[in-house]
Scaffold this motif. Structure first.
Motif, PDB file in Angstrom:
ATOM      1  N   UNK A 185      35.794   5.643   1.608  1.00  0.00           N
ATOM      2  CA  UNK A 185      35.636   4.506   2.514  1.00  0.00           C
ATOM      3  C   UNK A 185      36.053   4.894   3.934  1.00  0.00           C
ATOM      4  N   UNK A 186      37.153   5.609   4.051  1.00  0.00           N
ATOM      5  CA  UNK A 186      37.630   6.028   5.370  1.00  0.00           C
ATOM      6  C   UNK A 186      36.653   6.982   6.046  1.00  0.00           C
ATOM      7  N   UNK A 187      35.989   7.806   5.246  1.00  0.00           N
ATOM      8  CA  UNK A 187      34.991   8.717   5.812  1.00  0.00           C
ATOM      9  C   UNK A 187      33.884   7.935   6.500  1.00  0.00           C
ATOM     10  N   UNK A 188      33.417   6.887   5.846  1.00  0.00           N
ATOM     11  CA  UNK A 188      32.363   6.071   6.438  1.00  0.00           C
ATOM     12  C   UNK A 188      32.899   5.283   7.622  1.00  0.00           C
ATOM     13  N   UNK A 189      34.156   4.822   7.554  1.00  0.00           N
ATOM     14  CA  UNK A 189      34.766   4.113   8.683  1.00  0.00           C
ATOM     15  C   UNK A 189      34.841   5.028   9.903  1.00  0.00           C
ATOM     16  N   UNK A 190      35.207   6.291   9.666  1.00  0.00           N
ATOM     17  CA  UNK A 190      35.281   7.248  10.766  1.00  0.00           C
ATOM     18  C   UNK A 190      33.905   7.464  11.394  1.00  0.00           C
ATOM     19  N   UNK A 191      32.893   7.628  10.563  1.00  0.00           N
ATOM     20  CA  UNK A 191      31.538   7.808  11.076  1.00  0.00           C
ATOM     21  C   UNK A 191      31.101   6.600  11.897  1.00  0.00           C
ATOM     22  N   UNK A 192      31.459   5.407  11.458  1.00  0.00           N
ATOM     23  CA  UNK A 192      31.097   4.190  12.186  1.00  0.00           C
ATOM     24  C   UNK A 192      31.751   4.163  13.560  1.00  0.00           C
ATOM     25  N   UNK A 193      33.018   4.576  13.636  1.00  0.00           N
ATOM     26  CA  UNK A 193      33.721   4.619  14.927  1.00  0.00           C
ATOM     27  C   UNK A 193      33.046   5.608  15.867  1.00  0.00           C
ATOM     28  N   UNK A 194      32.667   6.765  15.332  1.00  0.00           N
ATOM     29  CA  UNK A 194      31.991   7.768  16.160  1.00  0.00           C
ATOM     30  C   UNK A 194      30.639   7.240  16.639  1.00  0.00           C
ATOM     31  N   UNK A 195      29.940   6.511  15.774  1.00  0.00           N
ATOM     32  CA  UNK A 195      28.662   5.919  16.172  1.00  0.00           C
ATOM     33  C   UNK A 195      28.866   4.890  17.285  1.00  0.00           C
ATOM     34  N   UNK A 196      29.981   4.174  17.249  1.00  0.00           N
ATOM     35  CA  UNK A 196      30.281   3.233  18.333  1.00  0.00           C
ATOM     36  C   UNK A 196      30.443   3.983  19.653  1.00  0.00           C
ATOM     37  N   UNK A 197      31.068   5.148  19.607  1.00  0.00           N
ATOM     38  CA  UNK A 197      31.238   5.960  20.817  1.00  0.00           C
ATOM     39  C   UNK A 197      29.882   6.459  21.311  1.00  0.00           C
ATOM     40  N   UNK A 198      29.036   6.882  20.376  1.00  0.00           N
ATOM     41  CA  UNK A 198      27.681   7.312  20.752  1.00  0.00           C
ATOM     42  C   UNK A 198      26.942   6.163  21.437  1.00  0.00           C
ATOM     43  N   UNK A 199      27.112   4.978  20.902  1.00  0.00           N
ATOM     44  CA  UNK A 199      26.405   3.809  21.434  1.00  0.00           C
ATOM     45  C   UNK A 199      26.867   3.457  22.841  1.00  0.00           C
ATOM     46  N   UNK A 200      28.172   3.415  23.075  1.00  0.00           N
ATOM     47  CA  UNK A 200      28.672   2.957  24.372  1.00  0.00           C
ATOM     48  C   UNK A 200      28.588   4.034  25.445  1.00  0.00           C
ATOM     49  N   UNK A 201      28.374   5.282  25.047  1.00  0.00           N
ATOM     50  CA  UNK A 201      28.199   6.339  26.050  1.00  0.00           C
ATOM     51  C   UNK A 201      26.731   6.520  26.437  1.00  0.00           C
ATOM     52  N   UNK A 202      25.838   5.821  25.758  1.00  0.00           N
ATOM     53  CA  UNK A 202      24.412   5.915  26.074  1.00  0.00           C
ATOM     54  C   UNK A 202      23.992   4.830  27.044  1.00  0.00           C
TER      55      UNK A 202
END
Length: 369
Positions: A185-202
């Motif tokens: 579960x934490x692995x997917x949570x981490x990926x989601x956080x990284x995706x949020x960073x990808x989103x807000x830096x675009x």
């Protein structure tokens, strides 16, 4: 290299790491080494390749550990870049950074082979990290601009450290179901956080504010998929996948297991996971209908196709008695499906919040005029 590029690289590495971890489970290689953070009493980073590359279980488990270390290094790099990009006035105070420095030293010590820890230290460390991760995420969703990026980066750092600690705790306690599930579960949570960073830096492709119906549908679908991911992790790690080897009927030829079997945890978990798959199919179908004439259509189509493939792979797992490659592909498609939904859900949440702030600002200026 830009911060967005590092975030995209980290997202790709994390996706591959989760799939690798899924294959560790598929091949039952999780206990290839009974110790952690060492591997056969050798420091993780200096363990001789000749001792693990040619042995199947050791290759998958030790490779997973090394891969996770690489993801940790890239995460630290992302944090440093986010820190430098944030104005000094918007950075966290010194106490927070000292605490994160101590966390980094502790993790680094573990990687190079620290084996003896005081009683209860690891548990306390994990609780502190979980609280820190939650606080950072709360700060991230409440912040704006460059400070929001930094808080998300710090949340990613806390999460990857907690994820590593859970991985080690799981091995040291002989793969308990609850810790193994939480590790996934934490692995997917981490990926989601990284995706949020990808989103807000675009750069935003459009200023279009999504309708409430579309936003609610996408976020609800994300929630349903997250629940299904948890049930899938429980099914994998508890061995509940084998509670019934038939589909679409149950083992006795009915659509429902006998009521007497619901007292068995594996039967209940398997049944919930199988039933939730149909709920997911309904939700992604509704999502596709709601998004068909919007810019979110390609995401909705992807989710719909991935769901069909995922259900087919789940059926093959039963019919082929959890064949390794099929089982790992089931993990891979599941992660891709949840990541797609998470990115869409984050897009809705962040875009709606941005429009709310802009509306509030416009209202203030209008009142002043």
């Amino acid at each position: 290299m830009t911060l967005r590029t590092v975030a995209i690289v980290l997202a790709c590495l994390t996706f591959a790491l989760i799939v690798w971890g899924g294959h560790v489970n598929s091949t039952n290689s999780g206990m290839a080494f009974p110790d952690w953070p060492t591997s056969n009493a050798s420091p993780m980073l200096t363990y001789a390749p000749s001792k693990w590359i040619m042995e199947n279980d050791k290759f998958w488990e030790h490779g997973h550990r090394l891969f996770a270390s690489l993801v940790g290094v890239v995460t630290v790099t992302l944090c440093v870049m986010a820190w430098r990009a944030t104005p000094e006035a918007d950075r966290p105070n010194t106490v927070i950074m000292v605490f994160l420095g101590l966390v980094l030293v502790t993790v680094a010590s573990a990687i190079v082979g620290l084996q003896s820890m005081p009683s209860g230290f690891m548990e306390g460390f994990m609780i502190a990290l979980a609280a820190t991760m939650s606080w950072f995420l709360l700060k991230a969703f409440r912040s704006r601009g460059q400070s929001q990026l930094l808080w998300f980066a710090l949340a990613a750092f806390a999460t990857v450290c907690l994820q590593g600690a859970f991985g080690g705790y799981t091995v040291r306690n002989n793969l308990p179901v609850w810790t193994s599930t939480m590790h996934g579960i934490l692995a997917q949570a981490f990926l989601t956080i990284v995706l949020a960073i990808v989103l807000i830096t675009g750069k935003a492709r459009t200023n279009e504010v999504p309708s409430r119906t579309l936003s609610a549908t996408i976020v609800t679908t994300w929630l349903v998929l997250a629940i299904q991911f948890v049930l899938g992790a429980l099914t994998r790690h508890s061995g509940a996948w084998g509670a019934s080897l038939h589909w679409p009927m149950w083992s006795d030829g009915s659509f429902w297991p006998p009521m007497s079997d619901f007292g068995s945890t594996p039967v209940l978990v398997h049944f919930l996971h199988r039933t939730m798959a149909y709920v997911v199919m309904v939700m992604v179908s509704i999502q596709l209908w709601a998004a068909w004439k919007t810019r979110m259509r390609s995401m909705a189509v992807s989710s719909f196709v991935l769901t069909l493939v995922q259900i087919a792979l789940g059926v093959h797992i039963l019919l082929m008695l959890r064949q390794e490659v099929i089982t790992t592909l089931h993990v891979m498609v599941g992660v891709a499906l949840l990541a797609t939904s998470a990115y869409a859900g984050l897009t809705m949440i962040l875009r709606n919040r941005a429009s709310t702030v802009q509306g509030a600002v416009a209202g203030i200026h209008g009142g002043a005029a």
